[in-house]
Design a protein around this motif. Structure first.
Motif, short mmCIF file in Angstrom:
data_model
loop_
_atom_site.label_atom_id
_atom_site.label_comp_id
_atom_site.label_asym_id
_atom_site.label_seq_id
_atom_site.Cartn_x
_atom_site.Cartn_y
_atom_site.Cartn_z
N ALA A 119 0.89 -1.03 0.08
CA ALA A 119 0.07 -0.11 -0.01
C ALA A 119 0.92 1.20 0.06
CB ALA A 119 -0.98 -0.09 1.31
N ILE A 120 0.45 2.33 -0.68
CA ILE A 120 1.17 3.70 -0.54
C ILE A 120 -0.02 4.61 -0.12
CG2 ILE A 120 2.14 5.15 -2.11
CD1 ILE A 120 3.57 3.33 -3.60
N LEU A 121 0.40 5.21 1.01
CA LEU A 121 -0.44 6.17 1.46
C LEU A 121 -0.38 7.55 0.98
CD1 LEU A 121 0.39 5.25 5.45
CD2 LEU A 121 -1.50 4.09 3.56
N VAL A 122 -1.29 8.34 0.64
CA VAL A 122 -1.44 9.38 -0.06
C VAL A 122 -2.62 10.41 0.58
CG1 VAL A 122 -2.21 10.54 -2.22
CG2 VAL A 122 -0.99 8.19 -2.28
N PRO A 123 -1.99 11.45 1.00
CA PRO A 123 -2.95 12.42 1.45
C PRO A 123 -3.93 12.74 0.48
CG PRO A 123 -0.54 13.31 1.74
CD PRO A 123 -0.76 12.26 0.90
N ASN A 124 -5.17 13.14 0.98
CA ASN A 124 -6.29 13.58 0.06
C ASN A 124 -6.89 14.77 0.61
OD1 ASN A 124 -8.05 12.85 -1.96
ND2 ASN A 124 -9.55 11.67 -0.84
N PRO A 125 -6.75 15.89 -0.27
CA PRO A 125 -6.13 16.09 -1.58
C PRO A 125 -4.74 16.02 -1.54
CG PRO A 125 -7.03 18.15 -0.47
CD PRO A 125 -7.24 17.16 0.45
N PHE A 126 -4.30 15.89 -2.75
CA PHE A 126 -2.85 15.69 -2.94
C PHE A 126 -2.25 16.07 -4.50
CE2 PHE A 126 -5.21 12.35 -4.70
CZ PHE A 126 -4.96 11.98 -5.91
N TYR A 127 -0.99 16.13 -4.48
CA TYR A 127 -0.26 16.49 -5.66
C TYR A 127 -0.36 15.04 -6.48
CZ TYR A 127 3.63 17.84 -8.91
OH TYR A 127 4.44 18.00 -9.84
N GLN A 128 -0.81 15.24 -7.73
CA GLN A 128 -1.40 13.96 -8.20
C GLN A 128 -0.30 12.94 -8.77
OE1 GLN A 128 -4.78 13.75 -9.03
NE2 GLN A 128 -4.54 15.40 -7.34
#
Length: 397
Positions: A119-128
């Motif tokens: 899994a890769i965790l991504v802030p939401n919203p985020f740099y695409q």
């Protein structure tokens, strides 16, 4: 999953989506574009002379990892700015930070984590680029809300331990794009402890680190270094925002020796080295702090303008860093798309719908009811545009 299928579910990139949204609408005033994070302040005065002096070096193949002088200049800047020692061997140059944020996942994400799909965790919203990097390595992108309820930073610690155990990478942007929130030392220490406990890497996107109000944002790499856990963090930065040089495409990654060795190895096969004249300008830029301080003062003036104009708007978050406003859309207007259409057709102001910078989840799209506004013009133009925006969107509220 076949490579061609990995990107099939990606939404269209934000700016083509915006063009389609506004297609057929005439601007309702002199056009002002406040969408893209492209600095419009003056270039440092040394750029042209240094480029001219080294122009003949376009005739040479440059070193892929970076010229020794440039790597030393970056190492020295990290020492001055963050008070840690990162030797040149633990730095790699990049064609802007976006290249590194993508390719580092290719270099460092394992094929599986604890016997499961990573899994890769991504802030939401985020740099695409974060989500595209996850797709490229066939990992599960997990979008972690970064809203007012969480201080506009992702609450990684609130995730299930089972998910954290299969996490390979967590992306963090501080100051955050688009909200302007800054992760303090306490936040970073807890995140690094979490990464150590569950054995994952932190990709720290710090490209806005030199634009801030009063207190310089701490670096995740510096915090990790002082904790004796430098191998947990890869730091990314560039000259685009700090030095008003987005077209130079010059950045770097820094971190633990093994992580940077693997990033350099991948770049030696697939990366495009920076031309030597670009490296010479970059060396001068990282060696000089005065122009960056002058640049920051220009943004401080625009922070004050934004606070004065929007300070009485419910839900306004005064950005602590970066150069974006993350403005709530009044319910009577609708969502971010409706606001973008209204501002363009009635006031001639172009902004980016916040939903284009976020991803739909079971809890909804955290950017849907926001717009992102870039404070990249000079103070006079910015103030005039923000007043027009307020009068159009908030009816003078």
């Amino acid at each position: 999953m076949a490579q061609s299928e990995r990107f099939s579910n990606l939404p269209e990139y934000a700016f083509p989506r915006l063009r389609n949204l506004l297609s057929g609408l005439e601007p309702g005033g002199d056009p002002v574009v406040m969408t893209i994070g492209e600095p419009r302040h003056a270039l440092p005065d040394f750029v042209a002379p240094v480029m001219a002096q080294s122009i003949a070096e376009f005739g040479k193949y440059p070193p892929n990892e970076g010229a020794p002088e440039l790597l030393q200049a970056i190492s020295d800047w990290i020492g001055r700015r963050h008070a840690i020692a990162v030797p040149p061997a633990q730095i790699s140059t990049l064609n802007g930070s976006r290249e590194g944020l993508f390719n580092a996942a290719l270099a460092l994400c394992p094929q599986d984590k604890n016997g499961a799909r990573p899994a890769i965790l991504v802030p939401n919203p985020f740099y695409q680029v974060y989500a595209v990097a996850a797709a490229a390595v066939d990992a599960d992108a997990v979008f972690v809300p970064a809203t007012a309820a969480t201080g506009h930073l992702p609450d990684f610690a609130g995730l299930a331990p089972e998910l954290l155990d299969r996490t390979a990478i967590a992306y963090l942007c501080s100051p955050a794009n688009p909200q302007g929130a800054v992760a303090d030392v306490d936040y970073l220490e807890h995140l690094i402890e979490l990464a150590e406990r569950h054995d994952f890497l932190i990709f720290s996107d710090e490209c806005y680190s030199e634009i801030y109000r009063d207190t310089p944002p701490p670096s995740a790499l510096a915090v990790a270094s002082r904790m004796g856990l430098i191998d947990r963090v890869v730091m990314f930065n560039s000259l685009s925002k700090r030095s008003n040089l987005p077209g130079l495409r010059s950045g770097f990654a820094a971190g633990g020796a093994e992580n940077i060795r693997r990033i350099r190895l991948l770049r030696s096969y697939s990366g495009a080295p920076l031309p030597l004249p670009v490296q010479r300008v970059s060396t001068r830029a990282w060696s000089d702090d005065s122009h960056a301080e002058d640049n920051r003062r220009l943004y401080l003036a625009k922070y004050a303008i934004a606070d004065r104009i929007f300070g009485n708007i419910e839900g306004y978050f005064a950005p602590q860093g970066g150069f974006f406003l993350w403005l709530p859309v009044p319910p009577a207007v609708g969502d971010g798309e409706a606001a973008a259409k209204k501002l363009w057709s009635e006031a001639g102001i172009q902004v980016l719908p916040g939903g284009y910078l976020a991803r739909d989840t079971e809890a909804g799209n955290p950017g849907k009811n926001f717009i992102r506004v870039a404070l990249v013009d000079d103070a006079q133009k910015t103030e005039a545009a923000l007043n027009r925006l307020k009068n159009c969107l908030y009816q003078g509220g």
